[in-house]
Design a protein around this motif. Structure first.
Motif, short mmCIF file in Angstrom:
data_model
loop_
_atom_site.label_atom_id
_atom_site.label_comp_id
_atom_site.label_asym_id
_atom_site.label_seq_id
_atom_site.Cartn_x
_atom_site.Cartn_y
_atom_site.Cartn_z
N ALA A 78 -9.39 8.95 -3.09
CA ALA A 78 -8.59 7.80 -3.21
C ALA A 78 -7.38 7.49 -2.64
N ARG A 79 -6.40 8.69 -2.30
CA ARG A 79 -5.36 8.68 -1.41
C ARG A 79 -5.74 8.29 -0.24
N LYS A 80 -6.68 8.62 0.39
CA LYS A 80 -6.97 7.96 1.71
C LYS A 80 -7.83 6.74 2.03
N ASP A 131 -5.17 4.28 -10.22
CA ASP A 131 -3.87 4.14 -9.93
C ASP A 131 -3.95 3.88 -8.46
N PHE A 132 -4.50 4.78 -7.66
CA PHE A 132 -4.37 4.62 -6.31
C PHE A 132 -4.97 3.25 -5.74
N LEU A 133 -6.22 2.93 -6.40
CA LEU A 133 -6.79 1.62 -6.00
C LEU A 133 -5.98 0.56 -6.57
N ASP A 134 -5.19 0.45 -7.78
CA ASP A 134 -4.42 -0.29 -8.02
C ASP A 134 -3.28 -0.62 -7.25
N TYR A 135 -2.56 0.35 -6.95
CA TYR A 135 -1.31 0.33 -6.28
C TYR A 135 -1.61 -0.36 -5.07
N TYR A 136 -2.75 -0.08 -4.09
CA TYR A 136 -2.95 -0.54 -2.87
C TYR A 136 -3.57 -1.86 -3.12
N ALA A 137 -4.11 -2.18 -3.97
CA ALA A 137 -4.70 -3.66 -4.28
C ALA A 137 -3.51 -4.60 -4.49
N GLY A 138 -2.47 -4.11 -5.07
CA GLY A 138 -1.14 -5.08 -4.91
C GLY A 138 -0.63 -5.20 -3.73
N VAL A 139 -0.83 -4.11 -2.69
CA VAL A 139 -0.23 -4.44 -1.36
C VAL A 139 -0.83 -5.54 -0.93
N GLY A 140 -2.34 -5.96 -1.24
CA GLY A 140 -2.63 -7.16 -0.65
C GLY A 140 -1.95 -8.12 -0.76
#
Length: 487
Positions: free
Chosen positions: A159-161, A109-118
């Motif tokens: 993942a968080r970092k 989920d962390f990866l997905d969330y920050y992928a969306g930030v792109g």
């Protein structure tokens, strides 16, 4: 079965280093050797930093949408491999398999969330009083990040970092705990297999001394982010003092839960038991102090002791286990000593606090979940972080005393209140000095888009998670363009 424990440097996996070896042990059965960690010496550690520094200028120019696509593919790979990863986490960390599965899911989920930030904006247009002038700000990566992860959430914390660090355009040297190296290996492999360019993420298994001298002392390091004990955080802060290096620390906690007379005791006991004993209490956000109103303390203590005694410590992958072991024999001894010291100081252990031996648990680092009553402000159990399944209970007479006692700690990570009163809720939220406040909910359990971090000795000024989590990894540049009447 022994597994291969490797580190990633400049896009290559390797395991042969010359600075000694450490065995990776299963804390549920220390006779089970998971693998051997070959430690990197100064040259190999510096090579990881060299790779990150060399990759930075290329990675920062990679479009954010492309960076996000890599993170999204890595999230899919984590989900595809979830069962194997969770099994390895349970084996080397000890937590229940169900807890490990949740950790892997959250990491994806962390990866997905920050992928969306792109796909979000990364700057602003600003007005200017000068005619014919255009002003804008842009957020840029800060450079090479050193990320130091703990053993208790060995894939979730990376993942968080790493997710916000990478989407922002930074490169990373990541050091896992020597007690749980496989989790970061799985996370790094997912990113590598998803197409992350060589050198953007490098992992290193090395001693703290080598990390300090060969990596942290290097002027190319732009930021250091660590999750660990308060002592570790302060030591790193001191090491970096006097340099222009950003520092982010998520450290310890002594998290209180207040129980008022109007609390739903069924909900309260169930929730506090989960918050105190999940992951064997080895969470910075675990509930470790309960401040219960005198009117309901006897009933609460009876119910809480019953809930604690109902737990069945055992291997995380064994049917019937409801709580796994502590991470090591040394930590087991430390937790047991905390309970024994509290007894000597006058507290009463209602249940637990001993090392069980039934059903083969003697081969592992288990501690039976404890409820300790009559804990006062003078006792070490009131102030010291135990980081184990030990609940210290104290009595209060009103909300004023509850707030004062909740704040009577060097820490300020998380706090909870159980009440039906909206007035008490708002006072508690406003006056308790903690970064996370819960009402009729556990002190733990924050989602990937919720800003997370503590006050006082629990952490630094930079929050993790959510959009706030990007601030540590970015700097703001402001530009003004004057066109003199034509462009």
């Amino acid at each position: 079965m022994r597994v291969s424990i490797e580190q990633l440097t400049d896009g290559n996996w390797s395991s042969g280093f010359d600075a000694g070896e450490v065995e990776d042990l299963n804390p549920a059965d220390e006779g089970d050797v998971i693998g051997t960690i070959s430690l990197a010496g100064p040259d190999a550690a510096r090579h990881a930093l060299d790779s990150a520094a060399a990759a930075f200028h290329r990675w920062r120019r990679t479009p954010l949408v492309e960076r996000g696509a890599i993170l999204a593919r890595a999230a899919d790979l984590l989900r595809d491999r979830a069962e194997a990863i969770a099994a390895d986490i349970t084996r080397e960390n000890g937590k229940l398999l169900v807890e490990a599965r949740v950790e892997v899911a959250k990491s994806a989920d962390f990866l997905d969330y920050y992928a969306g930030v792109g796909r979000l904006s990364y700057g602003d247009l600003l007005d200017d009083g000068r005619p014919g002038t255009q002003v804008f700000s842009r957020r840029e990566p800060i450079g090479v990040i050193v990320a130091i992860a703990p053993w208790n959430d060995p894939i979730l914390t990376p993942a968080r970092k790493l997710s916000p660090a990478l989407i922002a355009g930074n490169t990373v040297v990541a050091k896992p705990s020597i007690q749980t190296p496989l989790a970061l290996q799985h996370f790094a492999r997912a990113l590598h297999d998803a197409g992350l360019p060589a050198g953007v993420l490098n992992t290193v298994h090395t001693s703290n001394d080598t990390m300090a001298s060969a990596v942290l002392a290097d002027p190319r390091v732009s930021g250091v982010t660590v999750t660990g004990s308060t002592a570790t955080g302060f030591a790193l802060e001191k090491l970096l003092a006097g340099r222009s290096v950003r520092f982010q620390a998520e450290m310890g906690g002594k998290n209180p839960a207040v129980v008022l007379p109007d609390a739903d005791l069924d909900l309260t006991v169930r929730t506090i038991a989960a918050a105190a004993y999940a992951q064997a209490g080895q969470r910075c956000t675990a509930t470790s102090r309960v401040l219960v109103h005198r009117q309901v303390q006897d009933e609460f203590l009876d119910r809480m002791a019953e809930a604690a005694a109902a737990h069945r410590p055992g291997p995380g992958n064994a049917a019937g286990s409801t709580m796994g072991p502590l991470i090591s024999r040394a930590h087991q001894r430390s937790v047991l000593e905390h309970v024994q010291r509290a007894q000597l100081q006058g507290a009463k252990v209602l249940t637990g606090g001993e090392a069980p031996t039934a059903d083969g648990t003697g081969a592992g680092c288990f501690v039976a979940p404890a409820v300790v009553a009559g804990v006062t402000e003078e006792m070490s159990l009131w102030r010291d972080e135990v980081f184990g399944p030990v609940l210290a209970v104290s009595t209060i007479d009103d909300l004023d005393e509850a707030i004062a006692k909740a704040n009577d700690t060097a820490y300020g990570l998380s706090a909870a209140i159980f009440t039906g009163s909206l007035a008490a809720t708002h006072r508690f939220i406003e006056e308790v000095d903690a970064g996370q406040i819960s009402v009729n909910l556990p002190t733990s359990g924050w989602d990937v888009h919720h800003p997370f971090g503590g006050f006082k000795d629990s952490g630094s000024a930079f929050k993790e998670q959510g959009l706030d989590g990007l601030r540590f990894y970015t700097r703001t540049k402001t530009a003004a363009i004057g066109h003199g009447g034509s462009w």
